[in-house]
Design an enzyme around this catalytic site. Structure first.
Site, PDB file in Angstrom:
ATOM      1  N   LYS A  23     119.900 -18.832 -28.173  1.00  0.00           N
ATOM      2  CA  LYS A  23     119.327 -19.790 -27.779  1.00  0.00           C
ATOM      3  C   LYS A  23     117.898 -19.039 -28.031  1.00  0.00           C
ATOM      4  O   LYS A  23     116.984 -20.120 -29.336  1.00  0.00           O
ATOM      5  CB  LYS A  23     119.683 -20.418 -26.429  1.00  0.00           C
ATOM      6  CG  LYS A  23     118.653 -21.749 -25.959  1.00  0.00           C
ATOM      7  CD  LYS A  23     119.192 -22.274 -25.099  1.00  0.00           C
ATOM      8  CE  LYS A  23     119.570 -21.897 -23.780  1.00  0.00           C
ATOM      9  NZ  LYS A  23     118.496 -22.346 -22.965  1.00  0.00           N
ATOM     10  N   ARG A  28     113.088 -19.369 -31.113  1.00  0.00           N
ATOM     11  CA  ARG A  28     112.026 -18.478 -32.055  1.00  0.00           C
ATOM     12  C   ARG A  28     111.642 -18.420 -33.788  1.00  0.00           C
ATOM     13  O   ARG A  28     111.101 -18.391 -34.103  1.00  0.00           O
ATOM     14  CB  ARG A  28     112.264 -17.221 -31.657  1.00  0.00           C
ATOM     15  CG  ARG A  28     111.721 -16.700 -30.184  1.00  0.00           C
ATOM     16  CD  ARG A  28     111.985 -15.545 -29.472  1.00  0.00           C
ATOM     17  NE  ARG A  28     111.580 -15.326 -27.899  1.00  0.00           N
ATOM     18  CZ  ARG A  28     111.999 -16.388 -26.961  1.00  0.00           C
ATOM     19  NH1 ARG A  28     113.007 -16.613 -27.311  1.00  0.00           N
ATOM     20  NH2 ARG A  28     111.631 -15.209 -25.676  1.00  0.00           N
ATOM     21  N   GLY A  92     112.571 -25.003 -21.139  1.00  0.00           N
ATOM     22  CA  GLY A  92     111.218 -24.472 -20.819  1.00  0.00           C
ATOM     23  C   GLY A  92     111.113 -23.434 -21.939  1.00  0.00           C
ATOM     24  O   GLY A  92     109.469 -23.489 -22.124  1.00  0.00           O
ATOM     25  N   ARG A 120     109.151 -28.618 -13.338  1.00  0.00           N
ATOM     26  CA  ARG A 120     109.198 -27.334 -14.148  1.00  0.00           C
ATOM     27  C   ARG A 120     107.058 -26.954 -14.023  1.00  0.00           C
ATOM     28  O   ARG A 120     106.672 -27.225 -14.633  1.00  0.00           O
ATOM     29  CB  ARG A 120     110.052 -26.977 -14.782  1.00  0.00           C
ATOM     30  CG  ARG A 120     111.778 -26.523 -14.451  1.00  0.00           C
ATOM     31  CD  ARG A 120     112.824 -26.454 -15.812  1.00  0.00           C
ATOM     32  NE  ARG A 120     112.466 -24.535 -15.177  1.00  0.00           N
ATOM     33  CZ  ARG A 120     113.066 -23.578 -16.298  1.00  0.00           C
ATOM     34  NH1 ARG A 120     113.663 -24.709 -17.063  1.00  0.00           N
ATOM     35  NH2 ARG A 120     113.275 -22.804 -16.628  1.00  0.00           N
ATOM     36  N   ASP A 312     119.488 -15.372 -16.355  1.00  0.00           N
ATOM     37  CA  ASP A 312     120.746 -16.692 -16.587  1.00  0.00           C
ATOM     38  C   ASP A 312     121.966 -16.725 -16.356  1.00  0.00           C
ATOM     39  O   ASP A 312     122.562 -17.063 -16.990  1.00  0.00           O
ATOM     40  CB  ASP A 312     120.483 -16.701 -18.186  1.00  0.00           C
ATOM     41  CG  ASP A 312     119.069 -17.097 -18.658  1.00  0.00           C
ATOM     42  OD1 ASP A 312     118.400 -18.093 -17.535  1.00  0.00           O
ATOM     43  OD2 ASP A 312     118.684 -16.638 -19.805  1.00  0.00           O
ATOM     44  N   LYS A 339     114.531 -22.305 -12.032  1.00  0.00           N
ATOM     45  CA  LYS A 339     115.195 -22.250 -13.635  1.00  0.00           C
ATOM     46  C   LYS A 339     115.418 -23.742 -13.413  1.00  0.00           C
ATOM     47  O   LYS A 339     114.659 -25.102 -12.909  1.00  0.00           O
ATOM     48  CB  LYS A 339     116.260 -21.441 -13.541  1.00  0.00           C
ATOM     49  CG  LYS A 339     115.556 -20.465 -13.410  1.00  0.00           C
ATOM     50  CD  LYS A 339     114.513 -19.052 -13.822  1.00  0.00           C
ATOM     51  CE  LYS A 339     115.098 -19.498 -15.612  1.00  0.00           C
ATOM     52  NZ  LYS A 339     114.261 -18.255 -16.147  1.00  0.00           N
ATOM     53  N   ARG A 343     118.396 -22.355  -8.881  1.00  0.00           N
ATOM     54  CA  ARG A 343     119.101 -21.220  -8.847  1.00  0.00           C
ATOM     55  C   ARG A 343     120.180 -20.656  -7.750  1.00  0.00           C
ATOM     56  O   ARG A 343     121.497 -20.375  -7.324  1.00  0.00           O
ATOM     57  CB  ARG A 343     119.635 -20.971 -10.177  1.00  0.00           C
ATOM     58  CG  ARG A 343     119.848 -21.281 -11.469  1.00  0.00           C
ATOM     59  CD  ARG A 343     119.839 -20.355 -12.534  1.00  0.00           C
ATOM     60  NE  ARG A 343     120.642 -21.908 -13.749  1.00  0.00           N
ATOM     61  CZ  ARG A 343     119.945 -20.893 -15.147  1.00  0.00           C
ATOM     62  NH1 ARG A 343     119.564 -19.549 -15.142  1.00  0.00           N
ATOM     63  NH2 ARG A 343     119.780 -21.423 -15.954  1.00  0.00           N
ATOM     64  N   ARG A 384     124.112 -23.786 -16.638  1.00  0.00           N
ATOM     65  CA  ARG A 384     124.460 -22.406 -15.960  1.00  0.00           C
ATOM     66  C   ARG A 384     125.208 -22.621 -15.189  1.00  0.00           C
ATOM     67  O   ARG A 384     126.528 -22.318 -14.851  1.00  0.00           O
ATOM     68  CB  ARG A 384     123.387 -21.383 -16.295  1.00  0.00           C
ATOM     69  CG  ARG A 384     122.967 -21.018 -17.410  1.00  0.00           C
ATOM     70  CD  ARG A 384     122.653 -20.059 -18.271  1.00  0.00           C
ATOM     71  NE  ARG A 384     121.533 -19.598 -18.609  1.00  0.00           N
ATOM     72  CZ  ARG A 384     122.330 -20.279 -20.568  1.00  0.00           C
ATOM     73  NH1 ARG A 384     123.297 -19.744 -20.903  1.00  0.00           N
ATOM     74  NH2 ARG A 384     120.819 -19.852 -21.415  1.00  0.00           N
TER      75      ARG A 384
HETATM   76  C1  S3P Z   1     114.499 -17.508 -22.698  1.00  0.00           C
HETATM   77  C2  S3P Z   1     113.180 -17.061 -21.616  1.00  0.00           C
HETATM   78  C3  S3P Z   1     113.951 -16.357 -19.924  1.00  0.00           C
HETATM   79  C4  S3P Z   1     115.447 -17.634 -19.953  1.00  0.00           C
HETATM   80  C5  S3P Z   1     115.940 -19.033 -20.745  1.00  0.00           C
HETATM   81  C6  S3P Z   1     115.295 -17.916 -22.102  1.00  0.00           C
HETATM   82  C7  S3P Z   1     113.170 -17.571 -23.611  1.00  0.00           C
HETATM   83  O1  S3P Z   1     113.238 -17.042 -18.946  1.00  0.00           O
HETATM   84  O2  S3P Z   1     115.528 -17.813 -18.553  1.00  0.00           O
HETATM   85  O3  S3P Z   1     116.888 -19.388 -19.892  1.00  0.00           O
HETATM   86  O4  S3P Z   1     114.085 -17.260 -24.713  1.00  0.00           O
HETATM   87  O5  S3P Z   1     112.189 -16.259 -23.438  1.00  0.00           O
HETATM   88  P1  S3P Z   1     112.047 -16.449 -18.469  1.00  0.00           P
HETATM   89  O6  S3P Z   1     110.981 -15.739 -19.457  1.00  0.00           O
HETATM   90  O7  S3P Z   1     111.125 -17.655 -17.636  1.00  0.00           O
HETATM   91  O8  S3P Z   1     112.472 -15.716 -17.352  1.00  0.00           O
END
Ligand code: S3P
Length: 426
Positions: A23, A28, A92, A120, A312, A339, A343, A384
């Protein structure tokens, strides 16, 4: 798809080559294609709600996308102002990285998300962006979406983050690419590093020295990405736990990224006694290979370091802890509270309803391993949590409600689960 009833698993031995694509890398790959001067080619893109939202957003920002169902080709003439509201859904990562990408783009943009994402915290990205000149606003003084962004000139920065978050780091690296000088970003613990790896692979001048990243603003557009997205270790981990808690079972998880910032949960499961080995097959932007997991009796562990590498996977790891001998303790994990759900609370309440003794703390929990009992668990809209308790059902049977969220990251989860046990979805 409202609820699933899972039956306990019998012994299994499986090779899984269809774990959902990563993901983080999928988000990205489409966003970074906007920074290139040519046609980026992305294979094995994650076709799940979160990442399809990012793909839709870049189309709204003017990217040309050609998709033959196998390879996605993206070309861009720079970010264009959008007529549409940009909807990140549940993601997020989507919202925070787009904040960085759009804060210097010409035009006005609105980012929103579903009811969970709109609750969030966004100040962690909007505050540092505003401090370097970004024009961003939102509810609660810019902390909550919908967010409005008007592209502006950004000043160079030396930012020391209090949070080990790849989302915050990536947001600020994207902003730095268009700042008026060299920028540095320092984090308290190393978070996942896909952004640095991928942008460097595209020719960006980014140097990483321990916890400090130095970013030179872009002089030219970047070279296009040519990437095959590896399987997502966070998704693969559900099946690792499945094998680790089912006597005499084993699984080979194929084509997973072996990036050290992403496989800490497998290392934790190894510390608990599971028999795990790693087979490196290639190394382009990321090391990629197979992970072999075999059942062995599990024992309790303490988890207090590298929490951002586990953020995660802790819900699924907690299921293994509930099946292990002894008292496991998770500390320093306050980030879990912000999250897709809180969680800490969802794990604690879910395990308690399965008859497990769990103590909740502000920054974690203690789990006393024993025999899981069949229960009814609500996911709280968190993918999750839903998948973790479904995996717990392989031990004792389980009913899990509120399942739509699984489509945000792992649309073929149930297809793979059916190789291990019987399920009834209604
Ligand atoms: C992610 C970073 C993590 C992760 C999210 C994906 C990312 O969050 O929990 O599922 O792709 O940069 P945080 O960087 O806020 O911890």
């Amino acid at each position: 798809m409202n609820k699933v009833v899972v039956s306990p698993a019998k012994v299994f031995s499986l090779n899984i080559s269809e774990i959902a694509p990563d993901k983080s890398i999928s988000h990205r790959s489409v966003m970074f294609s906007m920074l290139s001067n040519g046609v980026s080619e992305i294979e094995n893109f994650l076709r799940a709600e979160d990442t399809l939202n990012s793909l839709k957003i870049i189309k709204n920002l003017g990217a040309e996308v050609e998709d033959n169902g196998k390879t996605i080709k993206i070309s861009s003439n720079g970010i264009q102002e959008s007529f549409e509201i940009l909807d990140c859904g549940n993601s997020g990562t989507g919202m925070r990285l787009f904040c960085g990408l759009l804060s210097s783009a010409k035009g006005h943009f609105i980012l929103t998300g579903d009811k969970y994402l709109r609750g969030r915290p966004m100040k962690r990205v909007t505050a540092p962006l505003i401090s370097i000149g970004a024009k961003i606003d939102g509810r609660e003084n810019g902390d909550l979406a919908p967010l409005s962004i008007r592209g502006a000139s950004l000043k160079a920065f030396d930012y020391k983050s209090q949070i080990a978050s790849a989302q915050v780091k990536s947001c600020m690296i994207l902003a730095a690419l268009h700042a008026d000088g060299v920028c540095t970003y320092t984090e308290p613990e190393l978070s996942r590093d896909h952004t640095e790896r991928m942008l460097k692979g595209m020719g960006a001048d980014i140097k990483v020295n321990g916890l400090k990243t130095t970013i030179n603003p872009l002089k030219n557009l970047l070279t296009p990405l040519k990437i095959r997205v590896p399987a997502d270790p966070s998704s693969a981990f559900f099946f690792a736990v499945a094998a680790a808690i089912t006597p005499d079972s084993n699984v080979i998880l194929e084509g997973v990224t072996l990036n050290p910032t992403r496989i800490e949960a497998f290392k934790a499961l190894e510390r608990m006694g599971a028999d795990i080995s790693y087979e490196l097959l290639e190394d382009k932007y990321e090391p990629v290979g197979n992970i072999h997991v075999k059942y062995a009796p599990l024992h309790a562990i303490l988890v207090e370091n590298n929490i951002s590498w586990l953020i995660d996977e802790l819900p699924a790891l907690s299921i293994a802890m509930a099946c292990a001998k002894g008292e496991s303790l998770v500390k320093n994990a306050k980030e879990l509270r912000v999250k897709e759900s809180d969680r800490i609370t969802t794990v604690v309440q879910g395990l308690q309803s399965c008859g497990i003794h769990v103590d909740e703390y502000e920054d974690g929990y203690k789990i006393i391993g024993s025999t899981l009992k069949k229960a009814k668990v609500d996911s709280g809209g968190d993918h999750r949590i839903a998948m973790s308790f479904i995996i717990a059902g392989l031990k004792c049977g389980m009913e899990v409600r509120d399942l739509e969220c699984i489509n945000t990251s792992f649309p073929n989860f149930f297809e793979l689960l059916k190789k291990i046990t019987t399920i009834e979805i209604s």
